[in-house]
Design an enzyme around this catalytic site. Sequence first.
Site, PDB file in Angstrom:
ATOM      1  N   GLN A  66      53.075  44.690  36.697  1.00 53.65           N
ATOM      2  CA  GLN A  66      54.407  44.176  36.978  1.00 53.65           C
ATOM      3  C   GLN A  66      54.342  42.939  37.877  1.00 53.65           C
ATOM      4  O   GLN A  66      53.726  42.970  38.945  1.00 53.65           O
ATOM      5  CB  GLN A  66      55.260  45.251  37.653  1.00 53.65           C
ATOM      6  CG  GLN A  66      55.465  46.504  36.813  1.00 53.65           C
ATOM      7  CD  GLN A  66      54.505  47.611  37.178  1.00 53.65           C
ATOM      8  OE1 GLN A  66      53.297  47.373  37.346  1.00 53.65           O
ATOM      9  NE2 GLN A  66      55.022  48.825  37.309  1.00 53.65           N
TER      10      GLN A  66
ATOM     11  N   ARG B  82      31.792  32.372  61.794  1.00 53.41           N
ATOM     12  CA  ARG B  82      30.901  33.468  62.164  1.00 53.41           C
ATOM     13  C   ARG B  82      31.488  34.801  61.698  1.00 53.41           C
ATOM     14  O   ARG B  82      32.635  34.866  61.281  1.00 53.41           O
ATOM     15  CB  ARG B  82      30.674  33.454  63.674  1.00 53.41           C
ATOM     16  CG  ARG B  82      29.828  32.273  64.132  1.00 53.41           C
ATOM     17  CD  ARG B  82      29.768  32.149  65.642  1.00 53.41           C
ATOM     18  NE  ARG B  82      31.017  31.685  66.206  1.00 53.41           N
ATOM     19  CZ  ARG B  82      31.163  31.284  67.477  1.00 53.41           C
ATOM     20  NH1 ARG B  82      30.120  31.317  68.291  1.00 53.41           N
ATOM     21  NH2 ARG B  82      32.332  30.866  67.914  1.00 53.41           N
TER      22      ARG B  82
ATOM     23  N   ASN C  93      32.338  21.354  70.246  1.00 54.32           N
ATOM     24  CA  ASN C  93      32.341  21.501  71.712  1.00 54.32           C
ATOM     25  C   ASN C  93      32.383  20.157  72.427  1.00 54.32           C
ATOM     26  O   ASN C  93      31.674  19.929  73.408  1.00 54.32           O
ATOM     27  CB  ASN C  93      31.125  22.311  72.173  1.00 54.32           C
ATOM     28  CG  ASN C  93      31.238  23.773  71.821  1.00 54.32           C
ATOM     29  OD1 ASN C  93      32.103  24.171  71.054  1.00 54.32           O
ATOM     30  ND2 ASN C  93      30.355  24.588  72.359  1.00 54.32           N
TER      31      ASN C  93
ATOM     32  N   ARG D 127      63.818  49.435  24.831  1.00 54.51           N
ATOM     33  CA  ARG D 127      63.747  50.868  25.119  1.00 54.51           C
ATOM     34  C   ARG D 127      64.560  51.129  26.379  1.00 54.51           C
ATOM     35  O   ARG D 127      64.735  50.226  27.223  1.00 54.51           O
ATOM     36  CB  ARG D 127      62.302  51.330  25.287  1.00 54.51           C
ATOM     37  CG  ARG D 127      61.512  50.629  26.393  1.00 54.51           C
ATOM     38  CD  ARG D 127      60.117  51.205  26.496  1.00 54.51           C
ATOM     39  NE  ARG D 127      59.320  50.562  27.543  1.00 54.51           N
ATOM     40  CZ  ARG D 127      58.145  51.028  27.970  1.00 54.51           C
ATOM     41  NH1 ARG D 127      57.646  52.149  27.440  1.00 54.51           N
ATOM     42  NH2 ARG D 127      57.482  50.398  28.907  1.00 54.51           N
TER      43      ARG D 127
END
Length: 658
Positions: free
Chosen positions: A468, A226, A93, A569
Amino acid sequence: MNLRTLFFLISLFVIQMVNSQLIDKNWVRLAATKDENFLKSPEARRIAENVLSYQKNNGGWEKNVPMHKVLSDDEVQKLLRSKNDFTVTTIDNDATTQEMRFLANVARFQPDERYRTAFLKGIDYLLKAQYENGGWPQFYPIQSNYSSHITYNDDAMVNVLFLWQELLEKRQSFPISIPAETFPEIQKSFYKGIDIILKTQYRQNGKLTVWCAQHDEFSLFPAKARAYELPSLSGKESATLVLFLMSLKNPSPEVIRSVESAVNWFKINKITGFKEVRIDGDKKWVKDLNAIPIWARFSDLETNEPFFCDRDGIRKKSYSEIGFERRNGYAWFTDAPSQVLEKYGAWKMENVKTLPDKNLYTVSKDGTGDFDNIQQAIDHCKSFPEERITIFIKNGIYEEKVKLHQWNTNLKILGESKEKTIIRFGDYFAKMDKARNSTFFTPTFLVEGNDAILENLTIENSAGEVGQAITLSIVANRTAIVNCRLLGNQDTLFLDQEAKILIKDSYIEGTTDFIFGGATAFFENCEIHSKKNSFITAPSTPKGSGFGFVFTNCRLTASEGLNEVYLGRPWRNFAQSVFINSDFGNHISPKGWDNWNKKEAEKTTFFGEFGNTGKGADLSGRVSWSKKLSEKEALKFTKKNVLKDELRKNWYKMADQK
């Protein structure tokens, strides 16, 4: 009544009037005033006495104190007794820097050695408070809460850097005399501050964006403050950081890239057509086509979507979902980036030299190249160039997602060395949260532009075994991968259908289906390394394609202890994979192939082998529906036949051109 007495009474009345007005003034504005008449006045000197009284013995000040208020004798004594209360000293501040500036402004017209002593103690406080990495905490001494984070919030850290900048520019002309030996310390602190700003700028999928209001002092990642101040991208604080970077003389290439990236983020993420209004004391969000652009105080780190939070710390999509107190007691939007955009044009004209179109650009992490980010280099390249453009990447680890867009054709991405030029990212299926097709959002490197060459690179998906997670995705035609390392687990390499792809002299590793897709791809002299008992290829070759995946003169290796790895496969029923003249380790299953529980696929797939060697190459135990190719049949699977293209018949020879 004589004239002298009358003049005294009038002067006393004027001073009292000035005092009564100043007491009601905002201290932050007063601290920065350049009003010469005021700074010469007894009132300024009185306030300066207050500032001295409030300074702690470590050189800092506390925040939110109206220094201009008249102090009673008891209040002064209380301040003197609290000189060693270091729990309150801060840069938050505007504290400390504003008090130092005020003392310097008064000292210009009313010199006092006590002002100089206090100012130098303030310098010492700020130097000691800085972290070695260049950041500043909100409070110093450091406290064991969120205030220990590097604090950009409310411009705390930038206020220090602006002060340092002024001292370094004015030096002996500054109203407070500063010892010559202090300037090197200030200069070192200043450059460390710039460095940490550049390091904390958030990269989103490899692209620089903006900053969070606070960053972890160790990891440098955006951090929570916060309960309602979650890690995010901040419109307000980022604007001041960019204004500071734009104020630097002779900015480095890194600073220029930082500014340009942040400005781009501001342009993309501005909110138009809406504004905040108060209705019966409550903030409302209403449409207004004439409203000035605004930006969210908090934007999501990955999607850039604004969000809001109450004291319970739960994210909401609109501030109408949070309570009255937080909705009205906090600034959720800002127009601060507008000032950046207003100044950007003139700044760019003065500082940014547009790179000419050329055929070679260099990317380097140390700032010695044209770019320090691969994607920036790609995005700079001319669209659909007639001649090949090469992007040379120097050794380093580049934590970014990279994409060759459809218009980035005829590009060569060339690393300095295969082992040390590393492109790494860690997206995976669950993280992307894009429903059933999330896999295809995960690649570390995505190639969409035709006629690309990737050479001398390590490309890695660092997500680990989380399902994946694609390392390299090629959805373009006539792509060559040469002397590269592709590191990953499941789904390492995706090769899209209707593409012709050459992969040579490369290392590819993975766990399950780590080479998959519908492309026609020729693998030459590659090492294919299995990391678990699973499946190497999962082709989805379209029906009618002449070829799918062809492996020639490759080596199939595995991690220790594996003994049931399948060659492939069928992801789709017309899948094709062929291995020719390759060396198989003993990790290859005697069966060789798997039907993925699709009996019908056994009739339509083409899984073949010829001339392979090694303990895993024994064909006697292979599934009956796989193909044992004859020498004549194997001759069909040459590089020329597999990769022929009607548009560019011998395009694959580009991979041999240096």
